[in-house]
Scaffold this active site. Sequence first.
Site, PDB file in Angstrom:
ATOM      1  N   PRO A   7     -30.708  16.692 -27.885  1.00  0.00           N
ATOM      2  CA  PRO A   7     -29.628  16.784 -26.970  1.00  0.00           C
ATOM      3  C   PRO A   7     -28.470  15.845 -27.381  1.00  0.00           C
ATOM      4  CG  PRO A   7     -31.167  15.962 -25.666  1.00  0.00           C
ATOM      5  CD  PRO A   7     -32.012  16.379 -26.999  1.00  0.00           C
ATOM      6  N   ASN A   8     -27.223  16.472 -27.227  1.00  0.00           N
ATOM      7  CA  ASN A   8     -26.053  15.791 -27.369  1.00  0.00           C
ATOM      8  C   ASN A   8     -25.594  15.121 -28.755  1.00  0.00           C
ATOM      9  OD1 ASN A   8     -25.154  16.128 -24.561  1.00  0.00           O
ATOM     10  ND2 ASN A   8     -26.953  14.447 -24.280  1.00  0.00           N
ATOM     11  N   ARG A  15     -18.858  11.233 -29.815  1.00  0.00           N
ATOM     12  CA  ARG A  15     -19.544  10.505 -28.825  1.00  0.00           C
ATOM     13  C   ARG A  15     -20.000   9.125 -29.034  1.00  0.00           C
ATOM     14  NH1 ARG A  15     -25.936  11.100 -27.426  1.00  0.00           N
ATOM     15  NH2 ARG A  15     -25.983   9.792 -25.532  1.00  0.00           N
ATOM     16  N   TYR A  20     -22.960   5.049 -32.262  1.00  0.00           N
ATOM     17  CA  TYR A  20     -23.276   6.358 -33.367  1.00  0.00           C
ATOM     18  C   TYR A  20     -22.236   6.465 -34.442  1.00  0.00           C
ATOM     19  CZ  TYR A  20     -26.190   7.447 -28.920  1.00  0.00           C
ATOM     20  OH  TYR A  20     -27.148   7.493 -27.963  1.00  0.00           O
ATOM     21  N   ASN A  76     -35.167  13.582 -34.494  1.00  0.00           N
ATOM     22  CA  ASN A  76     -34.247  12.717 -33.651  1.00  0.00           C
ATOM     23  C   ASN A  76     -34.323  13.538 -32.133  1.00  0.00           C
ATOM     24  OD1 ASN A  76     -32.379  11.314 -31.942  1.00  0.00           O
ATOM     25  ND2 ASN A  76     -30.880  11.102 -33.730  1.00  0.00           N
ATOM     26  N   ALA A  79     -32.429  11.805 -26.343  1.00  0.00           N
ATOM     27  CA  ALA A  79     -32.837  11.289 -25.036  1.00  0.00           C
ATOM     28  C   ALA A  79     -34.374  12.024 -24.631  1.00  0.00           C
ATOM     29  CB  ALA A  79     -31.944  11.581 -23.810  1.00  0.00           C
ATOM     30  N   GLU A 100     -40.172   9.843 -36.824  1.00  0.00           N
ATOM     31  CA  GLU A 100     -39.158   9.857 -35.450  1.00  0.00           C
ATOM     32  C   GLU A 100     -38.254   8.927 -35.827  1.00  0.00           C
ATOM     33  OE1 GLU A 100     -39.436   7.492 -31.448  1.00  0.00           O
ATOM     34  OE2 GLU A 100     -41.222   7.864 -32.386  1.00  0.00           O
ATOM     35  N   HIS A 102     -34.093   7.408 -35.044  1.00  0.00           N
ATOM     36  CA  HIS A 102     -32.955   7.080 -34.107  1.00  0.00           C
ATOM     37  C   HIS A 102     -31.798   6.492 -34.781  1.00  0.00           C
ATOM     38  CE1 HIS A 102     -35.725   7.926 -30.840  1.00  0.00           C
ATOM     39  NE2 HIS A 102     -36.495   7.077 -31.464  1.00  0.00           N
ATOM     40  N   ARG A 109     -30.961  -1.648 -26.655  1.00  0.00           N
ATOM     41  CA  ARG A 109     -30.106  -0.914 -25.599  1.00  0.00           C
ATOM     42  C   ARG A 109     -30.983  -0.945 -24.348  1.00  0.00           C
ATOM     43  NH1 ARG A 109     -28.420   4.778 -27.722  1.00  0.00           N
ATOM     44  NH2 ARG A 109     -27.034   4.551 -25.924  1.00  0.00           N
TER      45      ARG A 109
END
Length: 144
Positions: A7-8, A15, A20, A76, A79, A100, A102, A109
């Site tokens: 998502p996103n 964003r 990012y 990725n 969230a 995985e 990111h 964070r």
Amino acid sequence: VHVLNGPNLNLLGRREPAIYGTATLDDIRATLEQRCAERGVSLVFRQSNHEGDLVDWIHEAGRVHAEGRLAGLIFNAAAYTHTSVALLDAVKGTGVALLELHISNVFAREAFRHHSYLSPVARAVVCGLGVQGYALAVEAVAQW
């Protein structure tokens, strides 16, 4: 190589560019298409804001993996990394080789981002290297 984005991530480029960067998902796809072509591997590249789509695509990757035609899944989960038992169960159920990924360093964070449901079943984790992490992930998975 299957690359799934959660998502996103469709908002990349606008964003929170301080976190990012300014590259878009289309920029990442173009880079990976070239990288995969150079390695002689095909690319499936998808993004969804819907958990069920991601589960279905993991199942699909699992079928391709079972046929011996999938090097690995680069995921990725965004969230959903920190919330989704469904995605964990999909990876476990299919036995797909998972990397995985990111873009940001999730450990630098908010505390809730420090836990990943996927890490325990991931063969590797790429974290905090920006969008360049995708290209490095393809390099790794292409050698699996």
